[in-house]
Design a protein around this motif. Structure first.
Motif, mmCIF file in Angstrom:
data_model
loop_
_atom_site.group_PDB
_atom_site.id
_atom_site.type_symbol
_atom_site.label_atom_id
_atom_site.label_comp_id
_atom_site.label_asym_id
_atom_site.label_seq_id
_atom_site.Cartn_x
_atom_site.Cartn_y
_atom_site.Cartn_z
ATOM 1 N N PHE A 149 -4.592 -0.522 -15.097
ATOM 2 C CA PHE A 149 -3.708 -0.761 -16.237
ATOM 3 C C PHE A 149 -2.483 -1.591 -15.840
ATOM 4 O O PHE A 149 -1.960 -2.337 -16.655
ATOM 5 C CB PHE A 149 -3.318 0.561 -16.908
ATOM 6 C CG PHE A 149 -4.420 1.074 -17.793
ATOM 7 C CD1 PHE A 149 -4.596 0.562 -19.066
ATOM 8 C CD2 PHE A 149 -5.307 2.025 -17.341
ATOM 9 C CE1 PHE A 149 -5.628 1.004 -19.880
ATOM 10 C CE2 PHE A 149 -6.339 2.475 -18.144
ATOM 11 C CZ PHE A 149 -6.502 1.962 -19.414
ATOM 12 N N LEU A 152 -3.829 -4.970 -16.003
ATOM 13 C CA LEU A 152 -3.987 -5.374 -17.401
ATOM 14 C C LEU A 152 -2.638 -5.755 -18.009
ATOM 15 O O LEU A 152 -2.516 -6.739 -18.738
ATOM 16 C CB LEU A 152 -4.617 -4.222 -18.188
ATOM 17 C CG LEU A 152 -5.002 -4.510 -19.631
ATOM 18 C CD1 LEU A 152 -6.039 -5.612 -19.702
ATOM 19 C CD2 LEU A 152 -5.550 -3.255 -20.294
ATOM 20 N N TYR A 153 -1.624 -4.964 -17.663
ATOM 21 C CA TYR A 153 -0.274 -5.217 -18.164
ATOM 22 C C TYR A 153 0.211 -6.591 -17.709
ATOM 23 O O TYR A 153 0.672 -7.403 -18.503
ATOM 24 C CB TYR A 153 0.660 -4.111 -17.658
ATOM 25 C CG TYR A 153 2.101 -4.324 -18.016
ATOM 26 C CD1 TYR A 153 2.555 -4.044 -19.296
ATOM 27 C CD2 TYR A 153 3.007 -4.805 -17.076
ATOM 28 C CE1 TYR A 153 3.869 -4.232 -19.644
ATOM 29 C CE2 TYR A 153 4.331 -4.999 -17.410
ATOM 30 C CZ TYR A 153 4.760 -4.716 -18.694
ATOM 31 O OH TYR A 153 6.062 -4.910 -19.031
ATOM 32 N N LYS A 156 -1.706 -9.363 -19.349
ATOM 33 C CA LYS A 156 -1.265 -9.560 -20.728
ATOM 34 C C LYS A 156 0.059 -10.309 -20.782
ATOM 35 O O LYS A 156 0.288 -11.142 -21.651
ATOM 36 C CB LYS A 156 -1.110 -8.189 -21.406
ATOM 37 C CG LYS A 156 -2.410 -7.655 -21.949
ATOM 38 C CD LYS A 156 -2.311 -7.556 -23.448
ATOM 39 C CE LYS A 156 -3.660 -7.453 -24.105
ATOM 40 N NZ LYS A 156 -3.595 -7.649 -25.542
ATOM 41 N N ASP B 33 2.025 -3.950 -24.842
ATOM 42 C CA ASP B 33 2.645 -3.622 -23.559
ATOM 43 C C ASP B 33 3.140 -2.188 -23.510
ATOM 44 O O ASP B 33 2.945 -1.477 -22.538
ATOM 45 C CB ASP B 33 3.834 -4.564 -23.306
ATOM 46 C CG ASP B 33 3.350 -5.952 -22.983
ATOM 47 O OD1 ASP B 33 2.149 -6.092 -22.690
ATOM 48 O OD2 ASP B 33 4.161 -6.891 -23.032
ATOM 49 N N MET B 36 0.649 0.578 -22.696
ATOM 50 C CA MET B 36 -0.115 0.504 -21.447
ATOM 51 C C MET B 36 -0.026 1.799 -20.642
ATOM 52 O O MET B 36 -1.041 2.330 -20.191
ATOM 53 C CB MET B 36 0.431 -0.666 -20.629
ATOM 54 C CG MET B 36 -0.597 -1.335 -19.789
ATOM 55 S SD MET B 36 -1.938 -2.047 -20.736
ATOM 56 C CE MET B 36 -1.304 -3.673 -21.078
ATOM 57 N N ALA B 40 -3.067 4.412 -19.870
ATOM 58 C CA ALA B 40 -3.440 4.740 -18.488
ATOM 59 C C ALA B 40 -3.406 6.246 -18.288
ATOM 60 O O ALA B 40 -4.308 6.833 -17.671
ATOM 61 C CB ALA B 40 -2.482 4.060 -17.512
#
Lengths: 161, 198
Positions: A149, A152-153, A156, B33, B36, B40
């Motif tokens: 993640f 992914l963050y 992005k 954002d 996120m 997780a």
């Protein structure tokens, strides 16, 4: 972009508590202790009888039995346990012996009778306990999730505009 | 709840992958954002709760909590569930790589359904969070079990008894999962209610 850190910091205490209790639950799970194997033997005349069972009470079936001469280590007899975990081997002479039961997957137990007819039983675990491995693997999984993640963050962020 | 390798026909496996890929793609597009960390966290929750086994007669069942994950992550539940299942398959041989698609679909679609049905109740507060939690936990496991049974049936006639057994074995889980989801949601409502509505 704003308030990125704020939610994560505020989520932490409650979740940490949740994971703490989960970890306790997993570590104290009865499965962790379920597979110790015990071995008991006794003589009837020249025949040696014995029984192998796991700590939960289940018999150690189809486990290999080897009887060694305690002094020189020679193999005197061998066999396989029955469905009830029992076995019988004939011994030609009455000498100090060591009986080893191998239930597979690193679960072994031994029983010895020395020259003074003193008996000792011991459990041997050849592998590290599974629960520790499991916990470590779980931790690795959690780290992997966080890493994914985070990735992914960042991805992005870079592809935002 | 996890289907292992080598049972299902390739058509089901491919269909599962296609549907899950679509879900993950939408999830990736929609995830923001600020969600996120939450996603997780819930992915980790899903990863862990599958190891809490409840003995039940000859078999045992484990918590799924996909309703909980769906309610809090929305469309991102496909990512959360998918990544957790991938790691379970890789690290614990729980499920499998070929069945990753269908397993993700079976567990994430009901999660999404719960999000679509129940999230208005969470923000509207018309019914209590306990009830919302119970029903989302109950319904998500119910739907997942239904999908799981259907998946097994696609493997052919011999798997019909197994599909029925799986369904029966998971009936009590629906109630347990519902109760735990309810308690978890009430806990969140007390300590950080804004998670429920964001």
């Amino acid at each position: 972009m704003k308030n990125i850190l704020q939610p994560s910091v505020q989520i932490l205490p409650g979740s940490a508590l949740f994971f703490f209790f989960l970890a306790i639950f997993l570590l104290t799970s009865p499965n962790a202790l379920a597979h110790k194997v015990n071995l008991f033997c006794w003589y009837e005349g020249t025949e040696l009888h014995g029984e192998g069972y796991f700590s939960g009470g289940n018999p150690a079936q189809n486990s290999s039995i080897r009887v060694y001469d305690l002094e020189n280590g020679n193999l005197l007899a061998s066999g396989i346990t029955s469905r009830k975990g029992t076995f019988t081997v004939s011994l030609e002479k009455n000498v100090p012996i060591k009986v080893v039961l191998d239930a597979g997957q690193g679960h072994r137990a031994s029983w010895t009778m020395n020259e003074n007819n003193e008996q000792t039983t011991s459990m041997e675990k050849l592998q590290t306990p599974g629960v520790l491995n499991k916990t470590m693997t779980m931790a690795a999984g959690l780290v992997a999730i966080v890493a994914f993640f985070s990735f992914l963050y960042l991805w992005k962020q870079q592809h935002a505009d | 709840m996890h289907i292992s390798e080598g049972i299902l026909p390739w058509t089901t496996l491919a269909g599962g992958y296609a549907a899950s890929a679509l879900g993950v793609a939408i999830g990736l597009k929609k995830i923001e954002d600020r969600q996120m960390v939450k996603t997780a966290m819930l992915s980790s929750t899903f990863f862990i709760v599958s190891f809490i086994h409840i003995p039940l007669g000859p078999t045992n069942i484990h918590l799924v909590m996909n309703g909980f994950i769906g309610l809090l992550t929305g469309w991102s539940c496909f990512i959360a569930v998918g990544i957790a299942l991938l790691l379970q398959a890789l690290l614990f041989q729980f499920g499998g790589i070929t069945t990753l698609g269908i397993n993700t679909f079976n567990m994430a679609l009901p999660a999404l359904a719960c999000f679509l049905i129940f999230s208005p109740f969470l923000s509207g507060k018309k019914i209590s969070v306990l009830l919302t939690g119970f029903f989302s936990g109950f319904i998500s496991v119910f739907l997942s079990t239904l999908l799981l049974s259907f998946s097994l049936v696609t493997a052919g006639e011999p798997f019909i008894p197994a599909a029925k057994l799986v369904f029966a074995a998971n009936l009590p889980l629906m109630i347990v999962d519902g109760m735990i989801t309810a308690l978890a949601l009430r806990f969140i409502e007390r300590v950080k209610p804004e998670i429920l509505t964001s």
